[in-house]
Design an enzyme around this catalytic site. Structure first.
Site, PDB file in Angstrom:
ATOM      1  CG  MET A  21      -1.839  -1.654   1.149  1.00 21.18           C
ATOM      2  SD  MET A  21      -3.365  -0.570   2.344  1.00 21.18           S
ATOM      3  CE  MET A  21      -2.630  -0.567   4.128  1.00 21.18           C
ATOM      4  N   GLY A  27      11.316  -2.988   5.163  1.00 18.59           N
ATOM      5  CA  GLY A  27      10.068  -4.024   6.085  1.00 18.59           C
ATOM      6  C   GLY A  27       9.690  -4.261   4.038  1.00 18.59           C
ATOM      7  CG  HIS A  28       6.554  -1.867   2.347  1.00 17.69           C
ATOM      8  ND1 HIS A  28       6.933  -0.820   2.987  1.00 17.69           N
ATOM      9  CD2 HIS A  28       5.909  -2.473   2.511  1.00 17.69           C
ATOM     10  CE1 HIS A  28       5.500  -0.340   3.718  1.00 17.69           C
ATOM     11  NE2 HIS A  28       4.628  -2.057   3.344  1.00 17.69           N
ATOM     12  CD  GLN A  52      -6.017  -3.813   2.303  1.00 20.77           C
ATOM     13  OE1 GLN A  52      -6.055  -4.229   1.315  1.00 20.77           O
ATOM     14  NE2 GLN A  52      -5.198  -3.374   3.584  1.00 20.77           N
ATOM     15  CD  GLN A 139       7.027 -14.087  11.246  1.00 22.74           C
ATOM     16  OE1 GLN A 139       7.984 -14.231  11.066  1.00 22.74           O
ATOM     17  NE2 GLN A 139       6.849 -13.253  12.685  1.00 22.74           N
ATOM     18  CB  SER A 176       3.900  -0.318  10.490  1.00 26.80           C
ATOM     19  OG  SER A 176       2.673   0.130  10.698  1.00 26.80           O
ATOM     20  NE  ARG A 178      -3.380   1.723   9.761  1.00 29.58           N
ATOM     21  CZ  ARG A 178      -3.810   0.759   8.635  1.00 29.58           C
ATOM     22  NH1 ARG A 178      -2.690  -0.302   8.782  1.00 29.58           N
ATOM     23  NH2 ARG A 178      -4.439   0.597   8.243  1.00 29.58           N
TER      24      ARG A 178
END
Ligand code: AMP
Length: 274
Positions: A21, A27-28, A52, A139, A176, A178
């Site tokens: 997104m 992480g991505h 979603q 994960q 994240s 966020r």
């Protein structure tokens, strides 16, 4: 996108898809590296998927920075970035949704009842646009991985799902998009998620096998942070993603936590062997 994919196929090249997104972090990027390692072509999709998000969730506030993301991805050597418009994916008369039943209803699905329907639907659409041989998921979103694997098995989709490890900041906070919403104090408070998982792991390490006792200790720690509002802590089997009451020696489990810090909802997990 479909033309690009068909051309890759006609060259007999493999395609790796990394669905995101956007507002990318390490992480991505670790998923991108995993894809580049085994795929001839790596495609990253960036799409904040409206179906979603429930109306009370943060679809409009979700952080976006397409220019920065695209630059980052091409620096990393990805072959294509797929950024469809919501109107292209979901035109006016759109009517078709993919529902993975039982597994979508527990844990994340209890708090976010339409979430996994939206996820399964968009991932199906992305698979049809990108035609990947491999698709890479983190994960970090363990239940999402379980839902996608179930869907791929049930619908006999011709794509191999690769689950990649969860990437953390040095102090243990799970990366994240966020996290940007956290104030300085909340950023510190948010460490309680990983700390609670470590506490659970310690109890299991010491031989505790009763989930209720392990979870109570984790809950206690989270309750000690005043900005926290716990949604759930839970222990599920890594294979079946079913909630466990009594752990068995030698079996692998996800310890899961979902918790608001201030107004920001965060999730985290670790894999522990009993
Ligand atoms: P998102 O953009 O949040 O939808 O995430 C896109 C993909 O990146 C999903 O498969 C996530 O599980 C994965 N992801 C997000 N955060 C992390 C992380 N900290 N470590 C590894 N993968 C992640």
């Amino acid at each position: 996108m479909q033309l690009f994919a068909s051309r890759c196929k006609s060259e007999r090249k493999t395609i790796g898809l990394v669905p995101t997104m956007g507002y990318l972090h390490s992480g991505h990027m670790s998923l991108v590296k995993n894809s580049k390692n085994i795929s001839d072509y790596t495609v990253v999709s960036i799409f904040v998927n409206p179906t979603q998000f429930a109306p009370n969730e943060d679809y409009n506030q979700y952080p976006r920075d397409i220019e920065r993301d695209v630059k980052l991805l091409f620096e990393q050597g990805v072959d294509a970035v797929f950024i469809p418009d919501p109107e292209t994916i979901y035109p006016k008369n759109y009517q078709t949704y993919v529902e993975v039943e039982n597994i979508s209803k527990i844990l994340e699905g209890k708090t976010r009842p339409i979430h996994f329907r939206g996820v399964a639907t968009i991932v199906s659409i992305l698979f049809n646009c990108v035609k990947p041989d491999y698709a890479f998921f983190g994960q970090k979103d363990a239940q999402q991985c379980a839902v996608i694997k179930q869907m791929v098995n049930d619908l006999k989709l011709d794509v191999e799902i690769k689950i990649c490890p969860l990437i953390r900041e040095n102090d243990g906070l799970a990366l994240s998009s966020r996290n940007i919403f956290l104030s300085e104090q909340e950023r510190k408070d948010a460490l309680v998620l990983n700390k609670s998982l470590q506490t659970g792991k310690e109890f299991i390490g010491k031989g505790e096998r009763k989930a209720s006792i392990i979870l109570k200790e984790m809950e206690k720690l989270i309750a000690s942070i005043s900005s926290s509002q716990l949604d759930y802590v839970q222990i599920v089997d890594v294979e079946s993603y079913s909630v466990q009451e009594e752990l068995k020696d030698g079996t692998e489990y996800y310890l899961l936590v979902a918790c608001k810090i201030g107004k920001t909802r965060l999730i985290d997990n670790i894999i522990v062997k009993a």
